[in-house]
Design an enzyme around this catalytic site. Structure first.
Site, PDB file in Angstrom:
ATOM      1  N   ALA A   1       0.846  -1.197   0.000  1.00 57.63           N
ATOM      2  CA  ALA A   1       0.000   0.000   0.000  1.00 57.63           C
ATOM      3  C   ALA A   1       0.882   1.248   0.000  1.00 57.63           C
ATOM      4  CB  ALA A   1      -0.916  -0.010   1.218  1.00 57.63           C
TER       5      ALA A   1
ATOM      6  N   LEU B   1       2.378   1.860  -3.343  1.00 58.22           N
ATOM      7  CA  LEU B   1       1.359   2.338  -4.284  1.00 58.22           C
ATOM      8  C   LEU B   1       1.112   3.840  -4.078  1.00 58.22           C
ATOM      9  CD1 LEU B   1      -1.034   2.129  -6.262  1.00 58.22           C
ATOM     10  CD2 LEU B   1      -2.384   1.114  -4.414  1.00 58.22           C
ATOM     11  N   TYR B   2       0.928   4.252  -2.844  1.00 56.64           N
ATOM     12  CA  TYR B   2       0.609   5.658  -2.586  1.00 56.64           C
ATOM     13  C   TYR B   2       1.784   6.578  -2.957  1.00 56.64           C
ATOM     14  CZ  TYR B   2      -3.271   3.531  -0.067  1.00 56.64           C
ATOM     15  OH  TYR B   2      -4.381   2.793   0.251  1.00 56.64           O
ATOM     16  N   GLN B   3       3.015   6.111  -2.730  1.00 60.19           N
ATOM     17  CA  GLN B   3       4.175   6.913  -3.142  1.00 60.19           C
ATOM     18  C   GLN B   3       4.206   7.046  -4.668  1.00 60.19           C
ATOM     19  OE1 GLN B   3       6.068   8.514  -0.831  1.00 60.19           O
ATOM     20  NE2 GLN B   3       4.589   7.612   0.553  1.00 60.19           N
TER      21      GLN B   3
END
Ligand SMILES: CC(C)(COP(=O)(O)OP(=O)(O)OC[C@H]1O[C@@H](n2cnc3c(N)ncnc32)[C@H](O)[C@@H]1OP(=O)(O)O)[C@@H](O)C(=O)NCCC(=O)NCCS
Length: 186
Positions: A152, A155-157
């Site tokens: 997660a 993904l967010y980075q």
């Protein structure tokens, strides 16, 4: 439902409240399996997920395999004063000197994003995230995720989230969390 191709070949579609209600036990099973929570957590969370569906700006994306089984789920809504998460993040920003008024005005709260472990690692989470935020209301998106080098987190980075709060303790949860955010649209 409108189908669209995804990197994983699963069908990724927007769900109405009625469609998610019909799939709620299945969606909650993905949530507890992906998060590693005990199965009983699914029943405990059902009333909360149902209440979230009624919030302004609620929007949900589901992914389905060829057998029409749900493989991933993501939803969010417009955050607002008085909501538990909103007030927790406000407290954190006030304690750390962050700009609470700027972050907590006109934002889409990305509340849940989960892909069944058997479908992870093929780009499906990113596809659900992009579909969810494409057309989401609000001038920015905020989320919280446990600290750590998780999929997660990567993904967010990758999609450009920035730190809003780090190592933050939400009331009642001993784990440190990050609150991340970025302007919309992606
Ligand atoms: C976080 C989560 C939703 C991400 O979903 P995901 O489908 O596993 O992840 P992504 O969409 O980011 O895909 C990442 C992987 O797919 C690969 N990928 C990306 N595009 C691809 C494509 N077109 N074809 C094949 N693989 C692809 C990436 O290389 C990446 O691999 P890696 O992580 O092994 O380096 C999912 O891992 C999950 O449910 N985790 C547990 C619950 C959780 O933490 N939820 C978030 C709470 S805040």
């Amino acid at each position: 439902m409108t189908a669209a191709p995804s990197p994983s070949c699963d069908r990724v579609v927007e769900l109405t409240t009625d469609q998610l209600r019909a799939r709620l036990p299945e969606a909650l099973r993905i949530y507890v399996t992906a998060m590693g929570y005990p199965p009983v957590t699914a029943q405990q969370r059902a009333p909360m997920w149902s209440a979230h569906m009624l919030r302004a700006g609620w929007r949900c994306i589901g992914a389905f395999n060829d057998d029409d089984e749900l493989t991933g789920i993501g939803y969010g809504y417009l955050g607002a004063p008085g909501q538990w998460w909103h007030e927790q993040v406000r407290r954190g920003l006030q304690e750390t000197g962050g700009d609470a008024d700027a972050w907590l005005e006109d934002y889409f709260e990305l509340t849940e994003l989960h892909v069944h472990p058997s479908a992870q690692g093929a780009g499906l989470g990113e596809e659900i995230l992009r579909r969810l935020l494409d057309g989401a209301p609000g001038s920015k998106v905020l989320l919280s995720t446990p600290e750590g080098p998780t999929r997660a987190w990567k993904l967010y980075q990758r999609v450009g989230f920035q730190d809003v709060l780090r190592n933050y303790n939400f009331t009642g949860d001993p784990r440190p969390f990050a609150v991340l955010g970025r302007p919309l649209p992606l």
